[in-house]
Design an enzyme around this catalytic site. Structure first.
Site, PDB file in Angstrom:
ATOM      1  N   LYS A  92      -6.278  -5.545  -3.580  1.00 41.45           N
ATOM      2  CA  LYS A  92      -7.840  -5.640  -2.925  1.00 41.45           C
ATOM      3  C   LYS A  92      -8.574  -4.670  -2.185  1.00 41.45           C
ATOM      4  CE  LYS A  92      -4.314  -3.917   0.698  1.00 41.45           C
ATOM      5  NZ  LYS A  92      -4.517  -2.957   0.959  1.00 41.45           N
ATOM      6  N   ASP A 116       0.844  -1.047   0.159  1.00 38.51           N
ATOM      7  CA  ASP A 116      -0.068  -0.152   0.159  1.00 38.51           C
ATOM      8  C   ASP A 116       0.439   1.603  -0.241  1.00 38.51           C
ATOM      9  OD1 ASP A 116      -2.143  -1.841   0.227  1.00 38.51           O
ATOM     10  OD2 ASP A 116      -2.916  -1.292   2.384  1.00 38.51           O
ATOM     11  N   CYS A 132      -2.324  -2.617   7.273  1.00 38.08           N
ATOM     12  CA  CYS A 132      -2.028  -3.455   6.368  1.00 38.08           C
ATOM     13  C   CYS A 132      -1.321  -4.163   6.403  1.00 38.08           C
ATOM     14  CB  CYS A 132      -2.679  -2.515   5.062  1.00 38.08           C
ATOM     15  SG  CYS A 132      -4.125  -1.980   4.583  1.00 38.08           S
TER      16      CYS A 132
END
Length: 214
Positions: free
Chosen positions: A100, A9, A163
């Site tokens: 995702k 990310d 995350c």
């Protein structure tokens, strides 16, 4: 033993100036690029995970609680979804990108899929902004790593306490030897980062380096 790097990310919306910007995110992006320049040969595979939101339902809110709901971020076909410029060029050469959270909340990179057999950048996007996803071709990150013969992973990226933590915990749960390179992560806050580190350590994640948190 085959070893992979998972970059989590490192996107514009999670760096300074983004809708969910984390202090230190831009520096992490640059440091990951330098890490790849220096250590790429140590990895048998390099993959990236990325939020890829189309309509994730209650994950987005105009009045977010910052636990289960968040301001809109990383929408498909926006600048916020793109990898940060400090790392984007380095990530062009990764082995796969796992998207995702298209239509629901997703924190772990192990919830992400690629739709092209593990090559290129994964899910394609149609004009209407919805990913053209073939469930027949979709490959989850864990399955991709196993098919590639990977047995251990290093996890880096944003955010340490969300995350990155979720990805590392899933990596351990799926049987991969797992390290988090803390110098290549950024956390949202010292309190949540401290809790995340304790959780990861208890689960068997090896923590290397020093955490960053705003």
């Amino acid at each position: 033993m085959s070893h992979a790097l998972i970059v989590v990310d490192v996107q514009n919306d999670f760096c300074e100036g983004g809708s969910l910007g984390v202090d230190g995110g831009s520096a992490v992006a640059a440091d990951i690029t330098r890490h790849l320049e220096t250590h790429r040969r140590e990895y048998d595979a390099v993959v990236a995970a990325a939020d890829w939101h189309v309509d994730p339902g209650g994950h987005f809110s105009d009045e977010p609680d910052f636990v289960d709901s968040w301001p809109p971020h990383c929408r498909v076909d926006t600048r916020g979804w793109a990898f940060h410029p400090e790392v984007a060029e380095a990530l062009r050469g990764v082995d796969a990108v796992f998207h995702k959270g298209q239509f629901s909340a997703a924190y772990s990179g192990f919830e992400g899929t690629t739709t092209d057999g593990g090559e290129g950048t994964g899910a394609d996007v149609g004009r209407e902004g919805r990913p053209r996803v073939s469930t027949e071709d979709a490959i989850l990150l864990g399955d991709w790593l196993r098919e590639a013969g990977i047995t251990s992973v290093d996890v880096v990226g944003i955010a340490t306490d969300h995350c990155v933590r979720a990805t590392a915990l899933d990596a351990v749960a799926q049987g991969f030897g797992t390290r988090v390179l803390l110098d290549l992560t950024a956390g949202v806050s010292p309190q949540t980062t401290t809790r995340a580190l304790a959780t990861m350590r208890e689960a068997g994640v090896e923590l290397v380096g020093n955490p960053r948190a705003s």
